[in-house]
Design a protein around this motif. Structure first.
Motif, mmCIF file in Angstrom:
data_model
loop_
_atom_site.group_PDB
_atom_site.id
_atom_site.type_symbol
_atom_site.label_atom_id
_atom_site.label_comp_id
_atom_site.label_asym_id
_atom_site.label_seq_id
_atom_site.Cartn_x
_atom_site.Cartn_y
_atom_site.Cartn_z
ATOM 1 N N GLN A 132 13.416 -3.320 7.644
ATOM 2 C CA GLN A 132 13.727 -4.415 8.559
ATOM 3 C C GLN A 132 13.828 -3.679 9.931
ATOM 4 O O GLN A 132 14.301 -2.568 9.879
ATOM 5 C CB GLN A 132 15.111 -4.846 8.206
ATOM 6 N N PHE A 133 13.039 -4.422 11.043
ATOM 7 C CA PHE A 133 13.203 -4.023 12.438
ATOM 8 C C PHE A 133 13.313 -5.172 13.447
ATOM 9 O O PHE A 133 12.700 -6.232 12.995
ATOM 10 C CB PHE A 133 12.127 -3.076 12.744
ATOM 11 N N ARG A 134 13.468 -4.735 14.581
ATOM 12 C CA ARG A 134 13.933 -6.238 15.626
ATOM 13 C C ARG A 134 13.389 -5.551 16.819
ATOM 14 O O ARG A 134 13.500 -4.524 17.483
ATOM 15 C CB ARG A 134 15.346 -6.082 15.574
ATOM 16 N N GLU A 135 12.430 -6.607 17.509
ATOM 17 C CA GLU A 135 11.927 -6.114 18.747
ATOM 18 C C GLU A 135 11.507 -4.978 19.065
ATOM 19 O O GLU A 135 11.762 -4.383 19.943
ATOM 20 C CB GLU A 135 12.900 -6.676 19.798
ATOM 21 N N THR A 136 10.614 -4.289 17.970
ATOM 22 C CA THR A 136 9.871 -3.112 18.344
ATOM 23 C C THR A 136 8.471 -2.993 17.993
ATOM 24 O O THR A 136 7.913 -3.756 17.190
ATOM 25 C CB THR A 136 10.747 -2.047 17.103
ATOM 26 N N ASP A 137 7.698 -2.320 18.827
ATOM 27 C CA ASP A 137 6.299 -1.979 18.683
ATOM 28 C C ASP A 137 6.224 -1.573 17.119
ATOM 29 O O ASP A 137 6.952 -0.826 16.716
ATOM 30 C CB ASP A 137 5.876 -0.930 19.669
ATOM 31 N N TYR A 138 5.022 -2.049 16.589
ATOM 32 C CA TYR A 138 4.837 -1.266 15.120
ATOM 33 C C TYR A 138 3.508 -1.524 14.905
ATOM 34 O O TYR A 138 2.664 -1.859 15.541
ATOM 35 C CB TYR A 138 5.478 -2.292 14.191
ATOM 36 N N ALA A 139 3.064 -0.538 13.895
ATOM 37 C CA ALA A 139 1.476 -0.584 13.516
ATOM 38 C C ALA A 139 1.768 -0.466 11.897
ATOM 39 O O ALA A 139 2.682 0.107 11.531
ATOM 40 C CB ALA A 139 0.761 0.653 14.094
ATOM 41 N N TRP A 140 0.555 -0.484 11.309
ATOM 42 C CA TRP A 140 0.473 -0.193 9.693
ATOM 43 C C TRP A 140 -0.915 0.264 9.461
ATOM 44 O O TRP A 140 -1.835 0.122 10.121
ATOM 45 C CB TRP A 140 0.761 -1.638 8.952
ATOM 46 N N ARG A 141 -0.782 1.066 8.303
ATOM 47 C CA ARG A 141 -2.136 1.364 7.827
ATOM 48 C C ARG A 141 -2.020 1.674 6.253
ATOM 49 O O ARG A 141 -0.978 2.162 5.715
ATOM 50 C CB ARG A 141 -2.695 2.733 8.658
ATOM 51 N N ASN A 142 -3.124 1.472 5.398
ATOM 52 C CA ASN A 142 -3.047 1.655 4.067
ATOM 53 C C ASN A 142 -3.979 2.911 3.878
ATOM 54 O O ASN A 142 -5.162 2.746 4.054
ATOM 55 C CB ASN A 142 -3.491 0.492 3.314
ATOM 56 N N ASP A 143 -3.428 4.194 3.582
ATOM 57 C CA ASP A 143 -4.375 5.193 3.543
ATOM 58 C C ASP A 143 -4.823 5.294 1.781
ATOM 59 O O ASP A 143 -5.403 6.262 1.253
ATOM 60 C CB ASP A 143 -3.523 6.559 3.701
ATOM 61 N N GLY A 144 -4.315 4.528 1.098
ATOM 62 C CA GLY A 144 -4.335 4.439 -0.342
ATOM 63 C C GLY A 144 -5.730 4.125 -0.795
ATOM 64 O O GLY A 144 -6.539 3.562 0.007
ATOM 65 N N LYS A 145 -5.956 4.111 -2.262
ATOM 66 C CA LYS A 145 -7.336 3.532 -2.773
ATOM 67 C C LYS A 145 -7.056 2.075 -3.336
ATOM 68 O O LYS A 145 -7.927 1.620 -4.014
ATOM 69 C CB LYS A 145 -7.701 4.352 -3.747
ATOM 70 N N GLU A 146 -5.767 1.359 -3.239
ATOM 71 C CA GLU A 146 -5.694 0.182 -3.679
ATOM 72 C C GLU A 146 -5.079 -0.787 -2.608
ATOM 73 O O GLU A 146 -4.366 -0.142 -1.903
ATOM 74 C CB GLU A 146 -4.742 0.311 -4.959
ATOM 75 N N PRO A 147 -5.119 -1.941 -2.819
ATOM 76 C CA PRO A 147 -4.435 -2.749 -2.049
ATOM 77 C C PRO A 147 -3.132 -2.774 -2.047
ATOM 78 O O PRO A 147 -2.556 -2.262 -3.011
ATOM 79 C CB PRO A 147 -4.608 -4.309 -2.266
ATOM 80 N N ALA A 148 -2.479 -2.787 -1.018
ATOM 81 C CA ALA A 148 -0.828 -2.742 -0.542
ATOM 82 C C ALA A 148 -0.627 -4.371 -0.268
ATOM 83 O O ALA A 148 -1.073 -4.826 0.635
ATOM 84 C CB ALA A 148 -0.552 -1.982 0.429
ATOM 85 N N VAL A 149 0.422 -4.599 -1.276
ATOM 86 C CA VAL A 149 0.995 -6.008 -1.032
ATOM 87 C C VAL A 149 2.526 -6.088 -0.533
ATOM 88 O O VAL A 149 3.293 -5.484 -1.498
ATOM 89 C CB VAL A 149 1.093 -6.697 -2.311
#
Length: 184
Positions: A157-174
């Protein structure tokens, strides 16, 4: 189509920072007409709805979700079979709106992040709060200056913050993602 179509159009328009005048102009209609559509007093034609959905970046089928269901369920329940993929056409991310309505104070989204995909940079902080739980796979969230590895069952949980994401794995992340106020 029902009253929810107008509410959806209003919520989508506002979340994109568009005025009635801008959207009406983009689809070649009057502000009065669009206002009536948003208030459920006028039903747009399929052609008009197609133009509106294109401008708002959703598939026209988005507006027909749950239309075949019992009227008393609309706005309360969104059946799995009625969900439609939405969101940016960003490579590697498929989103499904889980919320039965966009007129509430939050929305729920199922986000599926493809293996090797990333947000391609930070999402700018907006006046909203994000939270969620990772259901499967592995996902890296970069929140502000922190890089956090999420595993199934981990929540955030976070509020009013810059963010990014990445999936380094070999399967989908849900993940099931909660956003307040709604952005779609």
């Amino acid at each position: 189509m029902g009253h929810h179509v107008g509410e959806d159009i209003r919520s989508l328009r506002k979340s994109r920072g568009m005025t009635l005048l801008e959207l009406a102009g983009d689809v070649g209609r009057s502000v009065g007409w669009l206002s009536q559509v948003e208030r459920g007093q006028t039903t747009p034609s399929v052609h008009d709805l197609g133009q509106i959905s294109e401008r708002l970046g959703v598939n026209i089928s988005f507006f027909f979700r749950s239309s075949s269901r019992a009227p008393e369920e609309r706005g309360l329940v969104l059946r799995a079979a009625d969900r439609t993929p939405i969101g940016s056409q960003e490579s590697g991310l498929v989103e499904e709106l889980l919320s039965p309505t966009l007129s509430g104070s939050f929305e729920m989204i199922k986000s599926t992040f493809a293996p090797g995909a990333s947000s391609g940079g930070r999402r700018k902080a907006r006046p909203k709060e994000d939270g969620g739980v990772l259901i499967s796979g592995r996902l890296t969230l970069i929140i502000g200056d922190r890089e956090i590895q999420l595993e199934p069952g981990d929540s955030f949980q976070f509020r009013e913050t810059d963010y990014a994401w990445r999936n380094d794995g070999k399967e989908p992340a849900v993940a099931i993602w909660i956003v307040s106020p709604p952005i779609y």
